[in-house]
Design a protein around this motif. Structure first.
Motif, PDB file in Angstrom:
ATOM      1  N   ALA A 185      -2.616  50.429  15.078  1.00  0.00           N
ATOM      2  CA  ALA A 185      -1.621  50.323  16.154  1.00  0.00           C
ATOM      3  C   ALA A 185      -0.597  51.444  16.050  1.00  0.00           C
ATOM      4  O   ALA A 185      -0.187  52.031  17.056  1.00  0.00           O
ATOM      5  CB  ALA A 185      -0.934  48.963  16.098  1.00  0.00           C
ATOM      6  N   LEU A 186      -0.182  51.747  14.810  1.00  0.00           N
ATOM      7  CA  LEU A 186       0.772  52.834  14.603  1.00  0.00           C
ATOM      8  C   LEU A 186       0.178  54.169  15.028  1.00  0.00           C
ATOM      9  O   LEU A 186       0.859  54.999  15.657  1.00  0.00           O
ATOM     10  CB  LEU A 186       1.184  52.887  13.130  1.00  0.00           C
ATOM     11  CG  LEU A 186       2.138  54.019  12.720  1.00  0.00           C
ATOM     12  CD1 LEU A 186       3.451  53.917  13.493  1.00  0.00           C
ATOM     13  CD2 LEU A 186       2.404  53.988  11.226  1.00  0.00           C
ATOM     14  N   ARG A 188      -2.084  54.641  17.313  1.00  0.00           N
ATOM     15  CA  ARG A 188      -2.132  54.687  18.779  1.00  0.00           C
ATOM     16  C   ARG A 188      -0.750  54.998  19.366  1.00  0.00           C
ATOM     17  O   ARG A 188      -0.634  55.761  20.323  1.00  0.00           O
ATOM     18  CB  ARG A 188      -2.657  53.358  19.321  1.00  0.00           C
ATOM     19  CG  ARG A 188      -4.139  53.120  19.072  1.00  0.00           C
ATOM     20  CD  ARG A 188      -4.662  51.962  19.905  1.00  0.00           C
ATOM     21  NE  ARG A 188      -4.016  50.700  19.539  1.00  0.00           N
ATOM     22  CZ  ARG A 188      -4.472  49.874  18.614  1.00  0.00           C
ATOM     23  NH1 ARG A 188      -5.586  50.181  17.930  1.00  0.00           N
ATOM     24  NH2 ARG A 188      -3.852  48.746  18.343  1.00  0.00           N
ATOM     25  N   LEU A 189       0.290  54.405  18.783  1.00  0.00           N
ATOM     26  CA  LEU A 189       1.647  54.669  19.258  1.00  0.00           C
ATOM     27  C   LEU A 189       2.040  56.129  19.041  1.00  0.00           C
ATOM     28  O   LEU A 189       2.706  56.742  19.884  1.00  0.00           O
ATOM     29  CB  LEU A 189       2.632  53.744  18.542  1.00  0.00           C
ATOM     30  CG  LEU A 189       2.601  52.271  18.958  1.00  0.00           C
ATOM     31  CD1 LEU A 189       3.505  51.453  18.062  1.00  0.00           C
ATOM     32  CD2 LEU A 189       3.019  52.110  20.420  1.00  0.00           C
ATOM     33  N   GLN A 190       1.629  56.687  17.906  1.00  0.00           N
ATOM     34  CA  GLN A 190       1.933  58.089  17.632  1.00  0.00           C
ATOM     35  C   GLN A 190       1.227  59.012  18.619  1.00  0.00           C
ATOM     36  O   GLN A 190       1.801  60.007  19.076  1.00  0.00           O
ATOM     37  CB  GLN A 190       1.533  58.430  16.190  1.00  0.00           C
ATOM     38  CG  GLN A 190       2.432  57.786  15.147  1.00  0.00           C
ATOM     39  CD  GLN A 190       1.938  58.012  13.733  1.00  0.00           C
ATOM     40  OE1 GLN A 190       0.747  58.235  13.495  1.00  0.00           O
ATOM     41  NE2 GLN A 190       2.853  57.958  12.765  1.00  0.00           N
ATOM     42  N   GLU A 192       0.332  58.181  21.690  1.00  0.00           N
ATOM     43  CA  GLU A 192       0.987  57.991  22.979  1.00  0.00           C
ATOM     44  C   GLU A 192       2.317  58.731  23.027  1.00  0.00           C
ATOM     45  O   GLU A 192       2.675  59.353  24.044  1.00  0.00           O
ATOM     46  CB  GLU A 192       1.212  56.498  23.222  1.00  0.00           C
ATOM     47  CG  GLU A 192       1.891  56.161  24.544  1.00  0.00           C
ATOM     48  CD  GLU A 192       1.012  56.462  25.758  1.00  0.00           C
ATOM     49  OE1 GLU A 192       1.524  56.374  26.885  1.00  0.00           O
ATOM     50  OE2 GLU A 192      -0.195  56.779  25.566  1.00  0.00           O
ATOM     51  N   ASN A 193       3.047  58.705  21.909  1.00  0.00           N
ATOM     52  CA  ASN A 193       4.320  59.418  21.839  1.00  0.00           C
ATOM     53  C   ASN A 193       4.122  60.919  21.998  1.00  0.00           C
ATOM     54  O   ASN A 193       4.871  61.595  22.710  1.00  0.00           O
ATOM     55  CB  ASN A 193       5.005  59.113  20.507  1.00  0.00           C
ATOM     56  CG  ASN A 193       6.367  59.768  20.390  1.00  0.00           C
ATOM     57  OD1 ASN A 193       7.198  59.673  21.273  1.00  0.00           O
ATOM     58  ND2 ASN A 193       6.597  60.451  19.277  1.00  0.00           N
TER      59      ASN A 193
END
Length: 330
Positions: A185-186, A188-190, A192-193
């Motif tokens: 999840a982390l 994927r967030l990175q 997306e960021n």
């Protein structure tokens, strides 16, 4: 978390049966796992392959050498030496324990080699082990037990290995699954960021490089007895010159007004005037250009007395470029 290390015990077999038993007891007394092939001493190539698999699972390798070279393979090298060379090859910490030299001959019991040519091979092997970093010499079984316990204790501290833990003390599969899910999840967030930052970043093409020329208009005052006049001038320079003069002051953040003052100081110095004014528009142009070149970044911060102010500072890339263009080289 408490770990147990698996330690492979290697030696010639017939002459060191009691010493191998002592070594196993020392390892067990230290709370770890002895591994060896007492029941299956290496005597053929197939057996050696199996022993290598056991060595692969071990954390440390202990070799005990006395007065026999041991059984040899088709190449004339003892299987004990083959074990040692394999442990060396895979990078295991090796602890060597060599029995001190004694007067020996072909008629001497323990020290009688089966073949004359093995005497020289044994000497060479002992010499190779003696050059090892972790080597100890022993005279009797009591001496060996002491040296082994002391050396292993130091090795556990100085050369920590993976070791083994009880299954009920290891992380559960559920815990590992949750950690993996969080990690994914982390990630994927990175991603997306990074995508959003790229979309927000201005797309600038054909930007003037650092070495490009630029003409900066400025005004300055000429003073007479009767008063003063405002004159106009143009400074022909490059973005590199502006960067080298102004940006060493941006290693730490500066207020945008201070940046404008630095730009005017550059023009004043380069034009050889007492004081110059380049105007708000050109101060802004110089700021935007350096930001577009990724040399400087702008951000807003809350002031102590309230309100928000703009600050400028060098980017990591800007710091690198500054070092490259200003450092004194040999």
């Amino acid at each position: 978390m408490e770990k147990k290390y698996q330690i492979f015990l290697s030696s010639t077999y017939r002459d060191l049966v009691e010493e191998r038993t002592d070594a196993s007891r020392v390892v067990l007394d230290l709370g770890h796992i002895p591994a060896g092939m007492e029941a299956f001493p290496a005597s053929d190539t197939e057996q050696l392959r199996y022993i290598k698999k056991v060595i692969d699972q071990c954390d440390y390798y202990v070799i005990i050498v006395a007065g026999r070279y041991g059984s040899v393979d088709a190449g004339g090298v003892s299987y004990t030496q083959r074990e040692y060379e394999y442990a060396l090859e895979i990078g295991l910490p090796i602890l060597a324990f060599i029995r001190e030299e004694q007067n020996s001959s072909l008629d001497d019991g323990v020290y009688q080699p089966e073949l004359l040519d093995r005497i020289e091979k044994l000497k060479q092997f002992r010499a190779k082990l003696a050059d090892s970093r972790l080597v100890r010499f022993w005279a009797d079984r009591k001496d060996l037990r002491y040296e082994l316990a002391r050396s292993l204790s130091h090795a556990f501290s100085d050369f920590q290995r993976v070791g083994w833990i009880r299954a009920n003390r290891a992380a559960s599969e559920d815990t590992i699954s949750k950690l993996l899910e969080t990690s994914n999840a982390l990630a994927r967030l990175q991603e997306e960021n990074a995508r959003l930052r790229a979309e927000l970043a201005p797309s600038v093409s054909g930007i003037a490089p650092l070495g490009a020329k630029i003409d900066i208009p400025y005004t300055y005052s000429v003073y007479y007895r009767s008063g003063s006049l405002t004159e106009r001038g143009i400074l022909a320079t490059t973005w590199r010159n502006i960067f080298v003069f102004v940006c060493p002051n941006l290693m730490a953040p500066v207020h945008v007004d201070a940046f404008g003052t630095l730009c005017e100081k550059f023009v004043t110095h380069s034009a050889g005037r007492i004081s110059c004014d380049i105007g708000v528009a050109w101060k802004g142009q110089l700021k935007i250009q350096l930001i577009a070149l990724s040399l400087v970044r702008s951000y807003q911060a809350t002031m102590v007395k309230g309100g928000v102010a703009e600050y400028l500072t060098l980017t990591d890339y800007g710091k690198k470029v500054l070092m490259e263009v200003t450092v004194i080289k040999a």
